[in-house]
Design a protein around this motif. Structure first.
Motif, PDB file in Angstrom:
ATOM      1  N   LYS A 201       0.613  -0.814   0.165  1.00 24.05           N
ATOM      2  CA  LYS A 201      -0.344  -0.157   0.097  1.00 24.05           C
ATOM      3  C   LYS A 201       0.635   1.157  -0.301  1.00 24.05           C
ATOM      4  O   LYS A 201       0.995   2.076  -0.541  1.00 24.05           O
ATOM      5  N   VAL A 202       1.952   1.430   0.513  1.00 28.00           N
ATOM      6  CA  VAL A 202       2.318   2.052   1.180  1.00 28.00           C
ATOM      7  C   VAL A 202       3.308   2.699  -0.676  1.00 28.00           C
ATOM      8  O   VAL A 202       3.660   3.322  -0.937  1.00 28.00           O
ATOM      9  N   LEU A 203       3.973   1.304  -0.987  1.00 21.36           N
ATOM     10  CA  LEU A 203       4.110   2.022  -2.754  1.00 21.36           C
ATOM     11  C   LEU A 203       3.424   2.416  -3.570  1.00 21.36           C
ATOM     12  O   LEU A 203       3.939   2.786  -5.001  1.00 21.36           O
ATOM     13  N   VAL A 204       2.378   1.647  -3.879  1.00 25.68           N
ATOM     14  CA  VAL A 204       1.402   1.887  -4.373  1.00 25.68           C
ATOM     15  C   VAL A 204       1.179   3.699  -3.771  1.00 25.68           C
ATOM     16  O   VAL A 204       0.915   4.160  -5.304  1.00 25.68           O
ATOM     17  N   ASP A 205       1.237   4.265  -3.068  1.00 26.11           N
ATOM     18  CA  ASP A 205       1.170   5.543  -2.457  1.00 26.11           C
ATOM     19  C   ASP A 205       1.795   6.178  -2.746  1.00 26.11           C
ATOM     20  O   ASP A 205       1.642   7.512  -4.229  1.00 26.11           O
ATOM     21  N   LEU A 206       3.250   5.509  -3.275  1.00 24.50           N
ATOM     22  CA  LEU A 206       4.096   6.535  -3.493  1.00 24.50           C
ATOM     23  C   LEU A 206       4.628   5.977  -5.311  1.00 24.50           C
ATOM     24  O   LEU A 206       5.734   7.160  -5.070  1.00 24.50           O
ATOM     25  N   GLY A 207       3.685   5.799  -5.940  1.00 22.60           N
ATOM     26  CA  GLY A 207       3.717   5.282  -7.611  1.00 22.60           C
ATOM     27  C   GLY A 207       4.802   4.390  -7.498  1.00 22.60           C
ATOM     28  O   GLY A 207       5.180   4.084  -8.522  1.00 22.60           O
ATOM     29  N   ALA A 208       4.952   3.506  -6.392  1.00 18.85           N
ATOM     30  CA  ALA A 208       6.714   2.691  -6.889  1.00 18.85           C
ATOM     31  C   ALA A 208       5.586   1.425  -7.642  1.00 18.85           C
ATOM     32  O   ALA A 208       6.268   1.113  -8.389  1.00 18.85           O
ATOM     33  N   ILE A 209       4.964   1.030  -7.328  1.00 16.48           N
ATOM     34  CA  ILE A 209       3.593   0.092  -7.566  1.00 16.48           C
ATOM     35  C   ILE A 209       2.428   0.908  -7.978  1.00 16.48           C
ATOM     36  O   ILE A 209       1.810   1.163  -7.697  1.00 16.48           O
ATOM     37  N   ASN A 210       2.264  -0.156  -9.705  1.00 14.84           N
ATOM     38  CA  ASN A 210       0.664   0.739 -10.068  1.00 14.84           C
ATOM     39  C   ASN A 210       0.021  -0.024  -9.306  1.00 14.84           C
ATOM     40  O   ASN A 210      -0.216  -1.100  -9.152  1.00 14.84           O
ATOM     41  N   GLU A 211      -1.257   0.925  -9.075  1.00 17.28           N
ATOM     42  CA  GLU A 211      -2.760   0.381  -8.658  1.00 17.28           C
ATOM     43  C   GLU A 211      -3.011  -0.366  -9.331  1.00 17.28           C
ATOM     44  O   GLU A 211      -3.575  -1.457  -8.341  1.00 17.28           O
ATOM     45  N   ASN A 212      -2.896  -0.922 -10.439  1.00 17.16           N
ATOM     46  CA  ASN A 212      -3.966  -1.379 -11.092  1.00 17.16           C
ATOM     47  C   ASN A 212      -2.617  -3.247 -11.301  1.00 17.16           C
ATOM     48  O   ASN A 212      -3.372  -4.444 -12.217  1.00 17.16           O
ATOM     49  N   ASP A 213      -1.444  -3.127 -10.687  1.00 18.43           N
ATOM     50  CA  ASP A 213      -0.866  -4.113 -11.197  1.00 18.43           C
ATOM     51  C   ASP A 213      -1.195  -5.329 -10.566  1.00 18.43           C
ATOM     52  O   ASP A 213      -1.824  -5.649  -9.858  1.00 18.43           O
ATOM     53  N   LYS A 214      -1.735  -6.642 -11.420  1.00 13.53           N
ATOM     54  CA  LYS A 214      -2.224  -7.862 -11.640  1.00 13.53           C
ATOM     55  C   LYS A 214      -1.631  -8.062  -9.943  1.00 13.53           C
ATOM     56  O   LYS A 214      -1.947  -9.137  -9.864  1.00 13.53           O
ATOM     57  N   ARG A 215       0.142  -8.154  -9.939  1.00 17.50           N
ATOM     58  CA  ARG A 215       0.828  -8.645  -8.947  1.00 17.50           C
ATOM     59  C   ARG A 215       0.108  -8.354  -7.776  1.00 17.50           C
ATOM     60  O   ARG A 215       0.416  -9.243  -6.487  1.00 17.50           O
ATOM     61  N   LEU A 216      -0.708  -7.356  -6.863  1.00 16.95           N
ATOM     62  CA  LEU A 216      -0.708  -6.779  -5.862  1.00 16.95           C
ATOM     63  C   LEU A 216      -2.191  -7.863  -5.918  1.00 16.95           C
ATOM     64  O   LEU A 216      -2.320  -8.192  -4.194  1.00 16.95           O
ATOM     65  N   VAL A 217      -2.674  -8.475  -6.679  1.00 21.92           N
ATOM     66  CA  VAL A 217      -3.812  -9.086  -5.996  1.00 21.92           C
ATOM     67  C   VAL A 217      -3.516 -10.584  -5.526  1.00 21.92           C
ATOM     68  O   VAL A 217      -3.928 -11.085  -5.082  1.00 21.92           O
ATOM     69  N   ILE A 218      -2.294 -11.272  -6.270  1.00 22.49           N
ATOM     70  CA  ILE A 218      -1.513 -12.736  -6.120  1.00 22.49           C
ATOM     71  C   ILE A 218      -1.035 -12.720  -4.807  1.00 22.49           C
ATOM     72  O   ILE A 218      -0.103 -11.827  -4.459  1.00 22.49           O
ATOM     73  N   ASN A 219      -1.553 -13.018  -3.914  1.00 22.85           N
ATOM     74  CA  ASN A 219      -0.721 -13.348  -2.078  1.00 22.85           C
ATOM     75  C   ASN A 219      -0.450 -14.509  -2.277  1.00 22.85           C
ATOM     76  O   ASN A 219      -0.973 -15.792  -2.743  1.00 22.85           O
TER      77      ASN A 219
END
Length: 254
Positions: A201-219
């Motif tokens: 979440k921190v990295l998404v907020d900072l723009g390091a990870i795209n909020e639509n990156d599918k890898r965010l869904v894979i845990n």
């Protein structure tokens, strides 16, 4: 004697009359401004149109392939090519994939200067500290999941002389040679219950990870396993609260 008297006629410029249309056409009175209702309707129409045009924006290649019978081929191929280019660009960035141990002398090159080309995450660690071990574990997972992120680790007191142990772990995130965010201990992230999702979440907020990156869904871990880990670290925190493992720390890094 004036035989052409001029008669003053009052005109309401806001009225929709044929006479007012003639006056507007000749520039006698200004054009009638659009009504708020009309502007709102036009804005809504534009929003609906834009949403329809961008309906494929966040779909991955697999989802796009499933729409072959429903969408215009040229329109669909445009988004497929866009996804291919994004995947290619991302694969070119995937050059890390693990935590990189660094020394004080390497800090400027490996962290500050390296942040010109990528996001760099630094862990100022203390091995005897429970939260530092937890953070190290989470950063290991993060490095494998997002190998384009450069993640470095250095013992805090080897980086900054007399750095307070109570400030460990310290997490620093760099980009474009600037510090974007700094966390002293994991208090603001979730303490001993901090999870990979908290870091993401921190990295998404900072723009390091795209909020639509599918890898965010894979845990990689299910919720039960994460809860088990949280309880394990909580128990260790109580048990080891007053213990001093400085010798172990030296053995670990030497």
């Amino acid at each position: 004697m004036n035989n052409d008297p001029k008669i003053s006629v009052q005109v309401n410029p806001d009225e929709d009359t044929e006479w007012n249309d003639i006056l507007r056409a000749h520039g006698v009175i200004p054009e009638k401004p659009p009504s708020p209702t009309q502007q709102l309707e036009e804005a809504l129409d534009e929003a609906v149109k834009k949403q329809y045009e961008n309906r494929l924006e966040n779909k991955d290649l697999e989802e796009l392939n499933e729409l072959e019978d429903e969408e215009d081929e040229e329109f669909l191929n445009f988004y497929k090519q866009k996804r291919f280019n994004e995947i290619k660009k991302l694969s070119e960035k995937k050059k890390f994939g693990s935590i990189i141990p660094i020394s004080k002398n390497e800090y400027e090159d490996e962290v500050t200067k390296a942040s010109k080309d990528s996001y760099v995450i630094v862990h100022l660690s203390l091995q005897s500290n429970l939260q530092s071990r937890l953070l190290n574990s989470l950063l290991q997972e993060l490095s494998k999941k997002f190998p384009e992120l450069k993640i470095c680790e250095i013992p805090a007191q080897r980086c900054i002389e007399n750095y307070p142990e109570t400030n460990c772990p310290t997490l620093i995130i760099y980009h474009n040679e600037n510090v974007l965010k700094q966390y002293i201990t994991l208090t603001q992230l979730g303490g001993n219950s901090t999870t990979l999702k908290d870091l993401e979440k921190v990295l998404v907020d900072l723009g390091a990870i795209n909020e639509n990156d599918k890898r965010l869904v894979i845990n990689d871990e299910d919720e039960d396993l994460q809860e088990s880990r949280r309880l394990r670290f909580a128990k260790k925190s109580i048990r080891n609260n007053d213990q001093d493992d400085d010798d172990d720390d030296d053995d670990f890094y030497d």
